[in-house]
Scaffold this active site. Structure first.
Site, PDB file in Angstrom:
ATOM      1  N   CYS A   2      -8.930 -34.260  25.489  1.00 37.45           N
ATOM      2  CA  CYS A   2      -8.210 -33.043  25.152  1.00 37.45           C
ATOM      3  C   CYS A   2      -9.221 -31.940  24.871  1.00 37.45           C
ATOM      4  CB  CYS A   2      -7.353 -33.283  23.927  1.00 37.45           C
ATOM      5  SG  CYS A   2      -6.387 -34.785  24.067  1.00 37.45           S
ATOM      6  N   ARG A  28      -9.737 -30.257  30.666  1.00 40.17           N
ATOM      7  CA  ARG A  28      -9.813 -31.491  29.887  1.00 40.17           C
ATOM      8  C   ARG A  28      -8.455 -32.162  29.740  1.00 40.17           C
ATOM      9  NH1 ARG A  28     -13.430 -32.914  25.869  1.00 40.17           N
ATOM     10  NH2 ARG A  28     -15.478 -32.224  26.448  1.00 40.17           N
ATOM     11  N   TRP A  75      -4.254 -34.232  26.826  1.00 40.36           N
ATOM     12  CA  TRP A  75      -4.129 -35.232  27.904  1.00 40.36           C
ATOM     13  C   TRP A  75      -3.679 -36.499  27.193  1.00 40.36           C
ATOM     14  CZ3 TRP A  75      -6.196 -40.013  29.177  1.00 40.36           C
ATOM     15  CH2 TRP A  75      -6.016 -40.424  30.504  1.00 40.36           C
ATOM     16  N   ASN A  99      -9.164 -34.942  19.458  1.00 33.71           N
ATOM     17  CA  ASN A  99      -9.552 -35.387  20.800  1.00 33.71           C
ATOM     18  C   ASN A  99     -10.177 -36.767  20.627  1.00 33.71           C
ATOM     19  OD1 ASN A  99     -10.607 -35.685  23.384  1.00 33.71           O
ATOM     20  ND2 ASN A  99     -12.435 -34.474  22.906  1.00 33.71           N
ATOM     21  N   GLY A 100      -9.688 -37.753  21.376  1.00 30.56           N
ATOM     22  CA  GLY A 100     -10.258 -39.098  21.258  1.00 30.56           C
ATOM     23  C   GLY A 100      -9.160 -40.125  21.066  1.00 30.56           C
ATOM     24  N   GLU A 484     -15.274 -42.413  48.589  1.00 27.94           N
ATOM     25  CA  GLU A 484     -15.155 -41.077  48.011  1.00 27.94           C
ATOM     26  C   GLU A 484     -14.095 -40.257  48.759  1.00 27.94           C
ATOM     27  OE1 GLU A 484     -15.961 -39.721  45.365  1.00 27.94           O
ATOM     28  OE2 GLU A 484     -16.001 -37.561  45.722  1.00 27.94           O
ATOM     29  N   LYS A 488     -10.861 -38.662  46.965  1.00 31.76           N
ATOM     30  CA  LYS A 488     -10.530 -37.226  47.038  1.00 31.76           C
ATOM     31  C   LYS A 488      -9.080 -37.047  47.475  1.00 31.76           C
ATOM     32  CE  LYS A 488     -12.925 -35.761  45.236  1.00 31.76           C
ATOM     33  NZ  LYS A 488     -13.932 -36.416  44.588  1.00 31.76           N
ATOM     34  N   GLU A 491      -6.460 -38.333  44.789  1.00 29.34           N
ATOM     35  CA  GLU A 491      -6.357 -37.611  43.516  1.00 29.34           C
ATOM     36  C   GLU A 491      -5.711 -36.247  43.662  1.00 29.34           C
ATOM     37  OE1 GLU A 491     -10.100 -37.458  41.322  1.00 29.34           O
ATOM     38  OE2 GLU A 491     -11.221 -36.805  43.050  1.00 29.34           O
ATOM     39  N   HIS A 507     -10.093 -58.576  56.676  1.00 26.54           N
ATOM     40  CA  HIS A 507      -9.774 -59.509  55.593  1.00 26.54           C
ATOM     41  C   HIS A 507      -8.601 -59.020  54.758  1.00 26.54           C
ATOM     42  CE1 HIS A 507     -13.321 -61.876  56.505  1.00 26.54           C
ATOM     43  NE2 HIS A 507     -13.974 -60.743  56.632  1.00 26.54           N
ATOM     44  N   LYS A 606     -10.627 -33.521  33.914  1.00 26.95           N
ATOM     45  CA  LYS A 606     -11.981 -33.376  34.441  1.00 26.95           C
ATOM     46  C   LYS A 606     -12.976 -34.210  33.659  1.00 26.95           C
ATOM     47  CE  LYS A 606     -15.095 -31.394  37.015  1.00 26.95           C
ATOM     48  NZ  LYS A 606     -15.185 -32.014  38.352  1.00 26.95           N
TER      49      LYS A 606
HETATM   50  C1  G6P Z   1     -13.045 -37.888  36.190  1.00 27.35           C
HETATM   51  C2  G6P Z   1     -13.182 -36.745  37.162  1.00 27.35           C
HETATM   52  C3  G6P Z   1     -14.043 -37.174  38.343  1.00 27.35           C
HETATM   53  C4  G6P Z   1     -15.374 -37.688  37.870  1.00 27.35           C
HETATM   54  C5  G6P Z   1     -15.225 -38.792  36.828  1.00 27.35           C
HETATM   55  C6  G6P Z   1     -16.541 -39.090  36.141  1.00 27.35           C
HETATM   56  O1  G6P Z   1     -12.295 -38.903  36.765  1.00 27.35           O
HETATM   57  O2  G6P Z   1     -11.920 -36.330  37.621  1.00 27.35           O
HETATM   58  O3  G6P Z   1     -14.235 -36.070  39.205  1.00 27.35           O
HETATM   59  O4  G6P Z   1     -16.091 -38.188  38.966  1.00 27.35           O
HETATM   60  O5  G6P Z   1     -14.330 -38.372  35.796  1.00 27.35           O
HETATM   61  O6  G6P Z   1     -16.930 -37.950  35.413  1.00 27.35           O
HETATM   62  P1  G6P Z   1     -18.399 -37.563  35.057  1.00 27.35           P
HETATM   63  O7  G6P Z   1     -18.271 -36.281  34.285  1.00 27.35           O
HETATM   64  O8  G6P Z   1     -18.956 -38.674  34.223  1.00 27.35           O
HETATM   65  O9  G6P Z   1     -19.159 -37.398  36.327  1.00 27.35           O
END
Ligand code: G6P
Length: 611
Positions: A2, A28, A75, A99-100, A484, A488, A491, A507, A606
């Site tokens: 958060c 966040r 969040w 937050n936490g 990756e 992308k 998400e 497999h 994020k």
């Molecule tokens: C979240 C973000 C990703 C990121 C991951 C790790 O899932 O949406 O884009 O790759 O966290 O975050 P970091 O800040 O440790 O790279």
């Protein structure tokens, strides 16, 4: 996860500063938001479900007036998103934001229920408000009440508290990787969970450490350690430019960040490559040659896209530095009693430098004696501060939740580390490094050329955005690129997408293939081309649609691909960086066509500061 903001200072300024800060923190979390301001000696609390715009609208109709307050963007961890579960949580005269995660919340809640407390929300955070209120009811000062309450909490927290019976002060506390940044102003002070939230107001900042409590008044900031003793700390000067974080003419942050990649990569390479000497300078980080030669292994840890960067790093470190390397999801690292010690190097990779699992994994390895060399994008972040050394990705602020420029910059930072270790271990000559540097120097231009695929990829996206499932396959370093690409797409477009090592297709996943399932094939590596072309043929033989990413001028792709995406040719491992770009763009276009919120996809955040 958060975002939290606090303000104490000038009359009538609290609402504006808090909303402005929350806007910068929305990455966040954004499922609900709230604010508490002391107005004429009374707490005024406004909480709304959904994004911050809803809170802004509510406050436009009925603003809150005051010189002190706290705000939060959420969040959800405990309790679904709703206005009741939104922060601040209030009990008596006390309002708190958190937050936490409070890990012992169930026990504490039971105890508080037995003592007759009534709960309004399903959150773990409300417990903190009750604990502080109990102390206040027994006559403790606000500071003391917070100090006693946090003693009972297990888990991670960044909290900020305001109390209408103490209308001159804010109290904040931190533990376990949830940052609290305090900004020092002129007759006003600020607090936030992240620097950008308050950077427009001040450059002078203090970082609260674990188990510390702070008291902020308009003219003073005091910090206390876990014993209640005063802590002396000089402010740091934070000089980034907040304007960099604006959208700069692009429709969305993700688009801007995709386009920024040539610059981000060029900055990350920067002055770290020494062409003439065929050497690498990791910003002066000293890696003693004897220690490097005696290294028994390297452990890479990360989450999400950063983990994919590590998978590419794995290939590079073993191939170039000939050193045994392991890659582990940071969230799993601690659960396997890792065999790591003083002869190992741990490399946590993190854009934010705040990802709770990555931070915890690094701490664990450090406790076992390993040396840490972090790769981070955010200066002064927790991982950057706690690591023995940090090599920064110089990508600039990344705002879109889906990582793009930070992912590719992380790969480059890991490449620089692999080259340096290769030199120090004698597995690479200066001549080889000189050639690698020449290729690195060409990379930003190749990335720029790849961006020309923006429009052609929109046409491809238009033909396939109705698909319900996508599969991405690759071999060698093409495999993490496929992972990756799938991440992308899922998400930001909410299409089910899976990344697979191409050899694994037979497999299991091949059972899913029919004319409705596009398969994106990463076929840019000459080394594995023949095998992956055969895998693509297997897809075609089952009526699957093949979208192939190949090197420019590839004539064979026509034999096995329905859609061909040609990218400039780059030597391994840099081809992984180039091949990632069209997959980012494809995901972007598909999401845009589907009308999803590209920069802030549902349920994601994020910066993931809970484990
Ligand atoms: C979240 C973000 C990703 C990121 C991951 C790790 O899932 O949406 O884009 O790759 O966290 O975050 P970091 O800040 O440790 O790279």
């Amino acid at each position: 996860m958060c975002g939290i903001v606090g303000y104490v200072g000038h009359e009538e300024r609290a609402q504006d500063v808090i909303l402005d800060g929350l806007r910068r923190l929305e990455y966040r979390g954004y499922d609900s938001a709230g604010i508490a301001v002391i107005e004429d000696g009374k707490l005024r609390v406004v909480r709304t479900l959904g994004k911050l715009v809803n809170l802004e609208a509510a406050l436009r109709d009925v603003p809150v007036h005051g010189a002190i307050g706290i705000g939060h963007t959420r969040w959800a961890t405990h309790g679904r998103p709703s206005s009741v579960n939104a922060h601040p949580h209030c009990v008596g005269s006390v309002a708190i934001i958190h937050n936490g995660i409070i890990e012992n919340h169930a026990d504490l809640r039971d105890q508080l229920l037995e003592q007759g407390c009534a709960f309004q929300s399903d959150t773990d955070s409300e417990i903190i408000a009750h604990l502080i209120h109990q102390q206040r009811a027994q006559g403790a000062s606000l500071l003391r009440a917070v100090q006693v309450a946090v003693e009972k909490l297990e888990g991670s927290y960044a909290i900020a508290i305001t109390d209408e019976d103490e209308p001159e002060e804010l109290v904040a506390a931190r533990n376990g990787g949830s940052p609290v940044i305090i900004g020092l102003g002129e007759r006003e002070n600020f607090l936030a969970s992240d620097i950008p939230a308050i950077r427009p107001y001040t450059q002078r900042m203090l970082m609260l450490e674990d188990r510390e409590v702070a008291r902020l008044k308009r003219d003073s900031v005091e910090i206390f350690d876990s014993e209640g003793g005063p802590v002396e700390r000089s402010p740091r000067l934070i000089q980034w430019d907040p304007i960099q974080a604006e959208k700069g003419g692009y429709d969305r942050f993700m688009q801007k960040e995709i386009y920024e990649q040539p610059r981000a990569i060029s900055d990350t390479i920067g002055t770290r490559v020494l062409e003439e000497d065929g050497d690498i300078d990791l910003d002066g980080i000293v890696l003693e040659p004897d220690w490097v030669r005696a290294l028994e292994g390297i452990q890479l840890v990360a989450c999400g896209s950063a983990w994919h960067a590590c998978l590419i790093g794995h290939y590079m470190l073993e191939r170039l530095a000939r050193i045994r390397t392991w890659v582990e999801l940071a969230s799993e690292f601690r659960y396997r009693s890792p065999l790591i010690g003083p002869r190992h190097l741990i490399i946590p990779v993190s854009q934010s430098g705040e990802t709770a699992d990555t931070l915890a994994a690094m701490r664990h390895a450090k406790e076992l004696g390993a040396r840490s060399l972090a790769v981070c994008n955010v200066h002064e972040s927790s991982i950057a501060r706690e690591a023995d050394d940090t090599l920064y990705t110089l990508a600039g602020p990344e705002i879109a939740v889906a990582s793009t420029k930070c992912f590719t910059s992380q790969v480059i930072a890991l490449y620089l580390i692999a080259l340096k270790l290769g030199l120090l271990r004698g597995t690479l000559s200066h001549d080889q490094v000189r050639k690698a540097i020449a290729a690195l120097r060409r990379l930003p231009r190749l990335m720029q050329e790849t961006l020309a695929l923006w429009s052609p990829l929109e046409d491809i996206a238009r033909r396939h955005f109705h698909a319900r499932d996508f599969i991405f396959i690759g071999r060698g370093i093409g495999y993490p690129v496929a992972l990756e690409g799938a991440l992308k797409l899922k998400e930001i477009s909410y299409i089910h997408a899976e990344g697979y090592a191409a050899g694994e297709l037979k497999h299991g996943p091949i059972a899913l293939i029919d004319e409705n399932v596009p398969v994106v094939v990463v076929a840019t590596q000459p080394e594995t081309y023949a095998k992956i072309a055969a895998n693509a043929q297997e897809v075609r033989a089952r009526s699957g649609v093949v979208i192939a990413v190949v090197e420019a001028g590839d004539k064979r792709a026509r034999e096995f691909a329905d859609e061909i995406i040609e990218v400039p040719s780059a030597p391994d491992p840099l081809s992984a960086v180039v091949a990632s770009v069209p997959l980012q763009i494809l995901a972007y276009h598909i999401a845009t066509l589907k009308g999803t919120d590209v920069d802030q996809p549902r349920n994601l955040a994020k910066s993931v500061t809970v484990e």
